[in-house]
Design an enzyme around this catalytic site. Structure first.
Site, PDB file in Angstrom:
ATOM      1  N   GLU A  27       8.333   2.004  14.454  1.00  8.54           N
ATOM      2  CA  GLU A  27       9.167   2.428  13.322  1.00  8.54           C
ATOM      3  C   GLU A  27       9.188   3.945  13.280  1.00  8.54           C
ATOM      4  O   GLU A  27       8.174   4.602  13.516  1.00  8.54           O
ATOM      5  CB  GLU A  27       8.611   1.861  12.017  1.00  8.54           C
ATOM      6  CG  GLU A  27       8.746   0.350  11.963  1.00  8.54           C
ATOM      7  CD  GLU A  27       8.529  -0.225  10.576  1.00  8.54           C
ATOM      8  OE1 GLU A  27       7.466   0.006   9.989  1.00  8.54           O
ATOM      9  OE2 GLU A  27       9.441  -0.899  10.067  1.00  8.54           O
ATOM     10  N   GLU A  61     -10.941  -4.784   9.141  1.00  5.69           N
ATOM     11  CA  GLU A  61     -10.301  -3.687   8.419  1.00  5.69           C
ATOM     12  C   GLU A  61     -10.967  -3.589   7.035  1.00  5.69           C
ATOM     13  O   GLU A  61     -10.962  -4.561   6.281  1.00  5.69           O
ATOM     14  CB  GLU A  61      -8.825  -4.066   8.280  1.00  5.69           C
ATOM     15  CG  GLU A  61      -7.914  -2.942   8.037  1.00  5.69           C
ATOM     16  CD  GLU A  61      -6.455  -3.408   8.080  1.00  5.69           C
ATOM     17  OE1 GLU A  61      -6.160  -4.603   7.857  1.00  5.69           O
ATOM     18  OE2 GLU A  61      -5.609  -2.546   8.334  1.00  5.69           O
ATOM     19  N   GLU A  73       4.264  -4.742  12.277  1.00  5.57           N
ATOM     20  CA  GLU A  73       3.354  -3.621  11.993  1.00  5.57           C
ATOM     21  C   GLU A  73       2.175  -4.211  11.246  1.00  5.57           C
ATOM     22  O   GLU A  73       2.256  -4.476  10.047  1.00  5.57           O
ATOM     23  CB  GLU A  73       4.061  -2.572  11.121  1.00  5.57           C
ATOM     24  CG  GLU A  73       5.263  -1.931  11.764  1.00  5.57           C
ATOM     25  CD  GLU A  73       4.876  -0.895  12.812  1.00  5.57           C
ATOM     26  OE1 GLU A  73       3.683  -0.604  12.978  1.00  5.57           O
ATOM     27  OE2 GLU A  73       5.788  -0.391  13.482  1.00  5.57           O
ATOM     28  N   CYS A  88      -3.258   1.154   6.892  1.00  4.54           N
ATOM     29  CA  CYS A  88      -3.470   0.519   8.193  1.00  4.54           C
ATOM     30  C   CYS A  88      -3.980   1.529   9.207  1.00  4.54           C
ATOM     31  O   CYS A  88      -4.612   1.172  10.193  1.00  4.54           O
ATOM     32  CB  CYS A  88      -2.167  -0.093   8.681  1.00  4.54           C
ATOM     33  SG  CYS A  88      -0.823   1.084   8.620  1.00  4.54           S
ATOM     34  N   SER A 147      -0.538  -7.948   6.957  1.00  3.10           N
ATOM     35  CA  SER A 147      -1.781  -8.317   7.628  1.00  3.10           C
ATOM     36  C   SER A 147      -1.511  -9.094   8.918  1.00  3.10           C
ATOM     37  O   SER A 147      -0.476  -9.749   9.069  1.00  3.10           O
ATOM     38  CB  SER A 147      -2.628  -9.157   6.676  1.00  3.10           C
ATOM     39  OG  SER A 147      -1.926 -10.336   6.351  1.00  3.10           O
ATOM     40  N   LYS A 172      12.196  -8.116   1.036  1.00  2.72           N
ATOM     41  CA  LYS A 172      11.220  -8.772   0.171  1.00  2.72           C
ATOM     42  C   LYS A 172      10.015  -7.854   0.011  1.00  2.72           C
ATOM     43  O   LYS A 172       9.130  -7.804   0.858  1.00  2.72           O
ATOM     44  CB  LYS A 172      10.767 -10.117   0.758  1.00  2.72           C
ATOM     45  CG  LYS A 172      10.076 -10.968  -0.288  1.00  2.72           C
ATOM     46  CD  LYS A 172       8.904 -11.765   0.218  1.00  2.72           C
ATOM     47  CE  LYS A 172       7.628 -10.996   0.383  1.00  2.72           C
ATOM     48  NZ  LYS A 172       7.014 -10.422  -0.827  1.00  2.72           N
ATOM     49  N   ALA A 204       6.405  -6.402  -1.505  1.00  4.74           N
ATOM     50  CA  ALA A 204       5.156  -7.062  -1.895  1.00  4.74           C
ATOM     51  C   ALA A 204       5.207  -7.380  -3.383  1.00  4.74           C
ATOM     52  O   ALA A 204       5.673  -6.559  -4.187  1.00  4.74           O
ATOM     53  CB  ALA A 204       3.972  -6.157  -1.584  1.00  4.74           C
ATOM     54  N   ASN A 222       0.790  -1.236   0.000  1.00  7.78           N
ATOM     55  CA  ASN A 222       0.000   0.000   0.000  1.00  7.78           C
ATOM     56  C   ASN A 222       0.823   1.288   0.000  1.00  7.78           C
ATOM     57  O   ASN A 222       0.360   2.308  -0.511  1.00  7.78           O
ATOM     58  CB  ASN A 222      -1.046  -0.006   1.125  1.00  7.78           C
ATOM     59  CG  ASN A 222      -0.443  -0.175   2.490  1.00  7.78           C
ATOM     60  OD1 ASN A 222       0.734  -0.501   2.629  1.00  7.78           O
ATOM     61  ND2 ASN A 222      -1.248   0.023   3.523  1.00  7.78           N
ATOM     62  N   ARG A 274      11.282   3.105   5.746  1.00  9.69           N
ATOM     63  CA  ARG A 274      11.328   3.205   7.206  1.00  9.69           C
ATOM     64  C   ARG A 274      11.955   1.972   7.830  1.00  9.69           C
ATOM     65  O   ARG A 274      12.418   2.023   8.974  1.00  9.69           O
ATOM     66  CB  ARG A 274       9.967   3.566   7.798  1.00  9.69           C
ATOM     67  CG  ARG A 274       8.927   2.501   7.818  1.00  9.69           C
ATOM     68  CD  ARG A 274       7.627   3.081   8.379  1.00  9.69           C
ATOM     69  NE  ARG A 274       6.635   2.045   8.522  1.00  9.69           N
ATOM     70  CZ  ARG A 274       5.401   2.248   8.953  1.00  9.69           C
ATOM     71  NH1 ARG A 274       5.018   3.473   9.282  1.00  9.69           N
ATOM     72  NH2 ARG A 274       4.559   1.274   9.073  1.00  9.69           N
TER      73      ARG A 274
HETATM   74  P1  NAD Z   1      -0.087  -9.288   3.492  1.00  6.80           P
HETATM   75  O1  NAD Z   1       0.068  -9.746   4.895  1.00  6.80           O
HETATM   76  O2  NAD Z   1      -0.911 -10.085   2.581  1.00  6.80           O
HETATM   77  O3  NAD Z   1       1.332  -9.168   2.801  1.00  6.80           O
HETATM   78  C1  NAD Z   1       2.366  -8.378   3.345  1.00  6.80           C
HETATM   79  C2  NAD Z   1       3.686  -8.927   2.872  1.00  6.80           C
HETATM   80  O4  NAD Z   1       3.870 -10.209   3.428  1.00  6.80           O
HETATM   81  C3  NAD Z   1       3.820  -9.087   1.369  1.00  6.80           C
HETATM   82  O5  NAD Z   1       5.124  -8.758   0.990  1.00  6.80           O
HETATM   83  C4  NAD Z   1       3.548 -10.571   1.178  1.00  6.80           C
HETATM   84  O6  NAD Z   1       4.164 -11.097   0.030  1.00  6.80           O
HETATM   85  C5  NAD Z   1       4.203 -11.128   2.415  1.00  6.80           C
HETATM   86  N1  NAD Z   1       3.766 -12.448   2.857  1.00  6.80           N
HETATM   87  C6  NAD Z   1       2.581 -13.072   2.700  1.00  6.80           C
HETATM   88  N2  NAD Z   1       2.629 -14.288   3.274  1.00  6.80           N
HETATM   89  C7  NAD Z   1       3.861 -14.443   3.810  1.00  6.80           C
HETATM   90  C8  NAD Z   1       4.527 -15.469   4.543  1.00  6.80           C
HETATM   91  N3  NAD Z   1       3.933 -16.618   4.863  1.00  6.80           N
HETATM   92  N4  NAD Z   1       5.811 -15.257   4.905  1.00  6.80           N
HETATM   93  C9  NAD Z   1       6.424 -14.112   4.621  1.00  6.80           C
HETATM   94  N5  NAD Z   1       5.858 -13.111   3.939  1.00  6.80           N
HETATM   95  C10 NAD Z   1       4.584 -13.268   3.544  1.00  6.80           C
HETATM   96  O7  NAD Z   1      -0.589  -7.794   3.593  1.00  6.80           O
HETATM   97  P2  NAD Z   1      -0.880  -6.780   2.391  1.00  6.80           P
HETATM   98  O8  NAD Z   1      -2.198  -7.148   1.799  1.00  6.80           O
HETATM   99  O9  NAD Z   1       0.298  -6.654   1.492  1.00  6.80           O
HETATM  100  O10 NAD Z   1      -0.979  -5.400   3.172  1.00  6.80           O
HETATM  101  C11 NAD Z   1      -2.134  -4.981   3.789  1.00  6.80           C
HETATM  102  C12 NAD Z   1      -2.049  -5.195   5.274  1.00  6.80           C
HETATM  103  O11 NAD Z   1      -0.894  -4.544   5.791  1.00  6.80           O
HETATM  104  C13 NAD Z   1      -3.211  -4.576   6.013  1.00  6.80           C
HETATM  105  O12 NAD Z   1      -3.669  -5.440   7.011  1.00  6.80           O
HETATM  106  C14 NAD Z   1      -2.612  -3.334   6.634  1.00  6.80           C
HETATM  107  O13 NAD Z   1      -3.277  -2.880   7.779  1.00  6.80           O
HETATM  108  C15 NAD Z   1      -1.239  -3.764   6.928  1.00  6.80           C
HETATM  109  N6  NAD Z   1      -0.358  -2.609   7.049  1.00  6.80           N
HETATM  110  C16 NAD Z   1       0.116  -2.301   8.290  1.00  6.80           C
HETATM  111  C17 NAD Z   1       0.935  -1.206   8.456  1.00  6.80           C
HETATM  112  C18 NAD Z   1       1.475  -0.855   9.806  1.00  6.80           C
HETATM  113  O14 NAD Z   1       2.446  -0.129   9.871  1.00  6.80           O
HETATM  114  N7  NAD Z   1       0.902  -1.331  10.895  1.00  6.80           N
HETATM  115  C19 NAD Z   1       1.277  -0.419   7.362  1.00  6.80           C
HETATM  116  C20 NAD Z   1       0.771  -0.756   6.107  1.00  6.80           C
HETATM  117  C21 NAD Z   1      -0.041  -1.880   5.973  1.00  6.80           C
END
Ligand code: NAD
Length: 484
Positions: A465, A388, A257, A291, A236, A181, A183, A158, A166
């Protein structure tokens, strides 16, 4: 300008030990434009073998990077900051292209994302230990700070620039080497930043980047390796939980995070126009795909109808379109799954009695568009209240007392951002103390700032962070006992 120039053909590759490489298997995957679903580029699809090669490089580079002068690390980060800022327009176009957000917002992300490099450039020379006399006398206690070691940094789609900078900024400043790594949906911006680090002379092996659709395989392989000492993950909550479980084997340090479910609370004494301005920012930044996005609007019953109407007027006027078109205020969502998920939440809330004030139906493609939507009166047990939303939907409900709204705001497993609008100073302080969230915005819809500790509690994760706290996540402490 598309921004793709920042990632020339040679850089559409893995970056391991200072070299751009294909995946050893030769596999590739496509990166799409969410506004029209076309393929932008193909990138190597790394597997566990590539990931181990990246960790080999990071582990080999760690002793030299640990020994580097803090000022040297700071100067490299400063040079990276200058380089990103000098190419702000190109970066904004690239972010908009791969992620969909409007150009104006992408420019905001460039300024915000670059600032982490400047902030951590300044933090690198300020890492300090302690020296104190033992309370009982007779000896002195010294603490030394050291980089934790090679890190795995995993980012979401996102904020393709800021979520990377960061982590990378803090890790580099602390003296850690890393495997990044990004997204798989938005990896290009990270490759563009990597090109900058190559150009300004970051030593080979310090920063390694692997693009992959096989995140579970790659993270499992790296985390089973005792040389990896730290994982910083933004994404997530379900994936965060998998990673925390996975860390048990080698007991890596973890920063998480994760997701949010931010309350946005408007008291009866608030400046309503300012509250609507703040609500638009808190809800619509990044099309709601943040998020920190306001997820549950709690508005005092005496002003709720007026607030809902003002919100609906503002939301209904927003121009939806391709992010790079002039005038676009709301871009596409990231993919078809995102549109389906937002649609299901809205339809479910309506079936449970919520009223649609504006929007409410997915738009036809190509591209993954959902219109700005305002709902009134979704019940507390509706899924939209508890999950969410990650889309441009404001769900408004009413409250009557401060105690009631605190209880309802805290009634979630998440604890990332929260927002309060009130003109009462004592209430401000009470709310800041009562809300179980890592961040509380008072009369503002934007809490993110590179100088502030960003992070959550409960199922929103742990660790911070940015701020002074950000670098701590990458430092170990050795205590030295010194008898006199
Ligand atoms: P996601 O969890 O699907 O993916 C995040 C990352 O994790 C991607 O790079 C993905 O390839 C990787 N991933 C997926 N499965 C994995 C595994 N088993 N091992 C290692 N890596 C893996 O999340 P998303 O859809 O990319 O992002 C949206 C989510 O991120 C939302 O829930 C949002 O709230 C959260 N988010 C949080 C913050 C924060 O700072 N708290 C900031 C931005 C987004």
């Amino acid at each position: 300008m598309t921004g793709l120039d920042l990632v020339p053909a040679r850089h559409r590759a893995l970056f391991i030990d200072g070299e751009w490489r294909p995946a050893q298997s030769g596999a590739v995957f496509p990166v799409h434009d969410p506004a029209d679903e076309s393929v932008l580029v193909e990138l190597p699809d790394a597997d566990a073998t590539d990931a181990r090669a990246a960790l080999d490089a990071a582990a080999a580079a760690q002793p030299g990077w640990t020994a580097s002068a803090p000022r040297e690390r700071g100067e490299l980060l400063r040079a990276a900051y200058e380089a990103v800022v000098a190419q702000s327009d190109e970066f904004a176009h690239l972010i908009s292209l791969e992620m969909g957000k409007p150009l104006a917002e992408a420019k905001g992300e460039v300024a915000y994302g670059a600032e982490f490099f400047r902030w951590f450039a300044e933090e690198a020379p300020r890492i300090q230990g302690r020296w104190l006399a033992a309370p009982g006398g007779g000896s002195r206690l010294l603490t030394i700070r050291k980089p934790v070691g090679p890190c795995l940094l995993i980012t979401p789609w996102n904020f393709p620039l800021a979520m990377a900078t960061r982590k990378v900024g803090a890790a580099l400043a602390a003296g850690c080497t890393m495997v990044v790594k990004p997204a798989e949906l938005t990896p290009l911006t990270t490759l563009a930043v990597t090109g900058i680090f190559e150009r300004i002379g970051l030593p080979a092996g310090v920063l390694n980047v692997i693009t992959t659709t096989k995140a579970p395989e790659v993270s499992a392989a790296l985390m089973a390796d005792r040389r990896l000492r730290k994982v910083s993950f933004t994404g997530s909550t379900p994936v965060g939980k998998i990673l925390v479980g996975q860390s048990a084997g080698e007991l890596q340090r973890m920063s998480m995070e994760l997701g949010g479910n931010a309350p946005f609370i408007v008291f009866e004494d608030a400046d309503l126009d300012a509250a609507v301005d703040g609500a638009m920012v808190a809800k619509m930044r990044n099309m709601g795909e943040a998020c920190t996005a306001a997820n549950r609007f709690f508005v005092h019953a005496s002003v709720a109808d007026r607030f809902a109407q003002l919100m609906a007027d503002r939301m209904g006027m927003l121009v939806v379109g391709r992010g790079q078109e002039p005038g676009t205020q709301v871009g596409p969502l990231i993919d078809a799954r995102a549109v389906a998920s937002v649609s299901a939440l809205v339809d479910g809330a309506v079936a449970q009695g919520a009223t649609v004030v504006t929007g409410g139906k997915a738009m036809t493609g190509p591209g993954f568009f959902y219109p700005p939507t305002v709902l009134l009166g979704a019940p507390p047990d509706a899924e939209i209240t508890n999950r969410e939303i990650f889309g441009p939907v404001a769900s408004i409900s009413t409250f009557t007392t401060e105690a009631e709204v605190v209880a309802r705001a805290n009634d979630t497993e998440f604890g990332l951002a929260s927002y309060v609008y009130t003109a009462d100073l004592a209430r401000t302080l009470r709310m800041a103390e009562a809300l179980d969230f890592g961040m509380v915005g008072i009369n503002t819809g934007l809490v993110s700032n590179p100088a502030a500790p960003f992070g959550g509690m409960k199922h929103s994760g742990f660790g911070r962070e940015g701020g002074f706290e950000g670098i701590e996540e990458y430092l170990e402490t050795t205590y030295v006992a010194l008898p006199l």
